[in-house]
Design a protein around this motif. Structure first.
Motif, PDB file in Angstrom:
ATOM      1  N   LYS A  46       4.055  10.511  45.623  1.00 42.43           N
ATOM      2  CA  LYS A  46       3.584  11.414  46.679  1.00 42.43           C
ATOM      3  C   LYS A  46       4.149  12.824  46.495  1.00 42.43           C
ATOM      4  O   LYS A  46       3.815  13.712  47.267  1.00 42.43           O
ATOM      5  N   ASN A  74      -2.757   6.319  43.106  1.00 45.30           N
ATOM      6  CA  ASN A  74      -2.721   6.432  44.562  1.00 45.30           C
ATOM      7  C   ASN A  74      -3.266   7.797  44.981  1.00 45.30           C
ATOM      8  O   ASN A  74      -2.805   8.838  44.495  1.00 45.30           O
ATOM      9  N   ASP A  75      -4.221   7.774  45.855  1.00 50.12           N
ATOM     10  CA  ASP A  75      -4.779   8.969  46.518  1.00 50.12           C
ATOM     11  C   ASP A  75      -5.623   9.909  45.639  1.00 50.12           C
ATOM     12  O   ASP A  75      -6.531  10.543  46.147  1.00 50.12           O
ATOM     13  N   GLY A  91      -5.500   5.680  50.924  1.00 50.18           N
ATOM     14  CA  GLY A  91      -4.965   5.314  52.239  1.00 50.18           C
ATOM     15  C   GLY A  91      -5.892   5.778  53.338  1.00 50.18           C
ATOM     16  O   GLY A  91      -6.913   6.418  53.079  1.00 50.18           O
ATOM     17  N   ASP A  94      -6.388   9.591  53.539  1.00 53.07           N
ATOM     18  CA  ASP A  94      -6.914  10.298  52.370  1.00 53.07           C
ATOM     19  C   ASP A  94      -8.441  10.405  52.461  1.00 53.07           C
ATOM     20  O   ASP A  94      -9.012  10.139  53.499  1.00 53.07           O
TER      21      ASP A  94
HETATM   22 MG    MG Z   1      -2.333   7.294  50.596  1.00 52.45          MG
END
Ligand code: MG
Ligand code: 3NM
Length: 518
Positions: A46, A74-75, A91, A94
């Motif tokens: 992140k 991720n994302d 998520g 997002d």
């Molecule tokens: Mg996420």
């Protein structure tokens, strides 16, 4: 759509923070995990800027390709596109699934984090390939998780998917580790739609030996827990009251013959009474509240009673240790959530216990059972007296049936009529006497009695539990009818007598074989 042939069984989510990765090299950890048996990898970072993300993702992709395992980002759809890896995980905060699909095309894998029914419906409508269902248990890895759903929440979403006949794949995430993984997977298969895998961060990324941890988890994901073989089967649930009542003498005889250990971690008020009840029904009681002892005691073929009547922080730690010890060997566990709805501490303790292991039999009065229902219950208890509430009993009975089906265990709800279910039929027992409600500890001692029965008759815990209830309540009826019993005070010793008398009368028949061939 992508991802139909993906093996999600052991899904690793990476973490680059010092608290988890330490000073290890992420590619080395991931490669070790792949050697150990990880089947899917998500690169989750992140903090790093796009340049570093792409650079690290490329290196990781080279590693995962060697093992023929998909890499998801991720994302960041942009990073996934730059690297040309197999997909993304997004998520709730997002971009949406439709947008990701439009950018990635139909061959890529798109996974979505879900934590409630609306998330599930939206992700399925959007065409997600798999769902990451969480947060199952509280975890330090992701502090800001919106909600802890527990195994109950996980099961509700799996049920929703089963009812919608969805083919979407599923993994669960949040606090999954070697001590809970096989139970979570096993309990999650209750509704016909089972998990396709489990996702972990710290259990592998923070492990001293990621390869060994991955190997252990991989094995556990595929192995049912020790207690699974003793769970009530569909056939056992399908029997009639008549079939079950015919087994009662056999259960009582099994206790008399086996003298099973009834290991009580119980409250200060009932220790002596519970030990006497255990003796009278034919068990060997041990009142041992120290969790460290449970490992040895769990190997003696008995059953554990966890009664939180006088719960303390230290006591709770002890319960959890004992629960784990009995679960590890498949030893039966009775949980008595005394006063579960009465205080915040007790509600939290109940949650902790359900999260900490598998309970074979949950036994409580109406308000206690209400407090154990998934999602918690607003119903507050006046105290720990047996509540004989006027709540709609039918609705409650259906709720305990669902509770038992979700947890794959037995639920006993006591009251003027007792209710017993393992998720199928709801059996009712109307024996008993009002004196049982007029002296302290009779509910707790019923838990002890059930522990003796399921320890002696572990292959049929439904019949054992019902036999325990009948033995106990009929002894109370006989005792209360005695001419020397004038009220609750004289009832107690007479009740112990009659528990004993029922057992001895049941085993009096002296029948044997001569040992000749037919
Ligand atoms: Mg996420
Ligand atoms: N997502 P650990 S929980 C990355 O609930 C992540 O969506 C979650 O870490 C969610 O396996 C979580 O160390 C962290 O508990 C899981």
């Amino acid at each position: 759509m992508g991802g139909n042939n993906v093996d999600y069984s052991l899904y690793l989510v990476t973490d680059s923070t010092p608290a988890i990765l330490g000073d290890k090299d992420i590619c080395e950890v991931v490669e070790a995990a792949l050697r150990g048996g990880v089947t899917c990898v998500q690169y989750r970072d992140k903090k790093s800027d796009t340049g570093l993300l792409v650079q690290t993702a490329r290196k990781l992709h080279a590693v995962t390709q060697k093992y023929n395992v998909p890499l998801l980002i991720n994302d960041r759809v942009d990073v996934a596109l730059a690297v040309g890896c197999e997909g993304v995980h997004i998520g709730q905060d997002d971009l949406d699934v439709e947008e990701a699909r439009r950018l990635l095309g139909h061959d890529k894998i798109i996974g979505v984090t879900v934590s409630n029914a609306e998330d599930v419906a939206a992700a399925c409508r959007g065409g997600a390939d798999y769902l990451g269902i969480g947060t199952v248990f509280a975890t330090a890895t992701k502090g800001n998780t919106k909600r802890i759903i527990g195994v109950d929440g996980l099961q509700r979403m799996l049920l929703q998917l089963a009812q919608a006949e969805s083919t979407v794949k599923t993994v669960c995430i949040g606090g999954i580790n070697a001590s809970n993984v096989s139970r979570v997977v096993w309990q999650s298969t209750a509704h016909g739609k089972s998990l396709d895998g489990v996702a972990v961060v710290s259990a592998i990324m923070a492990a001293a030996d990621p390869e060994a941890s991955a190997r252990e988890l991989s094995k556990l994901v595929k192995t049912p827990p020790a207690f699974a073989k003793g769970a009530v089967t569909a056939d056992q649930q399908d029997r009639s009251p008549l079939e079950l009542i015919q087994l009662v003498p056999e259960v009582i005889q099994a206790v008399a013959k086996g003298k099973p250990l009834s290991h009580n971690m119980t409250n200060l008020v009932v220790q002596n009474f519970a030990a006497n009840v255990a003796l009278c029904v034919g068990a060997s009681p041990i009142m041992a509240n120290y969790g460290e002892e449970a490992k040895d005691l769990s190997k003696l073929g008995g059953a554990l009673v966890i009664n939180m009547g006088t719960v303390t922080p230290e006591g709770l730690e002890n319960y959890l240790k004992a629960l784990k010890a009995y679960n590890a060997v498949g030893g039966p566990v009775v949980y008595d959530p005394v006063g579960a709805g009465a205080t915040a501490v007790r509600r939290a303790a109940t949650k902790t216990i359900f999260g900490g292991g598998y309970i074979d039999v949950l036994k409580g009065n109406r308000s206690e059972i209400l407090a154990c229902l998934p999602g918690g219950s607003a119903v507050q208890q006046r105290g720990v007296d047996s509540a004989e509430g006027d709540s709609d009993i039918r609705e409650l009975a259906l709720a305990i049936k669902e509770l038992a089906a979700h947890r794959r265990n037995l639920v006993v709800m006591t009251g003027k009529t007792d209710y017993v279910t393992a998720g199928g039929h709801i059996f009712t027992i109307s024996n008993g006497h009002e004196y049982l409600g007029a002296v302290t500890g009779t509910g707790c001692c019923l838990g002890t009695t059930i522990s003796a029965m399921i320890a002696a008759y572990p292959h049929d815990k439904l019949a054992a539990t019902i036999a325990g209830l009948l033995h106990y309540n009929i002894a109370a009826e006989i005792a209360a009818a005695r001419s020397d019993v004038k009220g609750p005070g004289t009832f107690v010793p007479a009740f112990l007598d009659e528990l004993y008398n029922i057992r001895t009368a049941t085993v009096k028949g002296d029948l044997g074989w001569l040992g000749l061939a037919k």
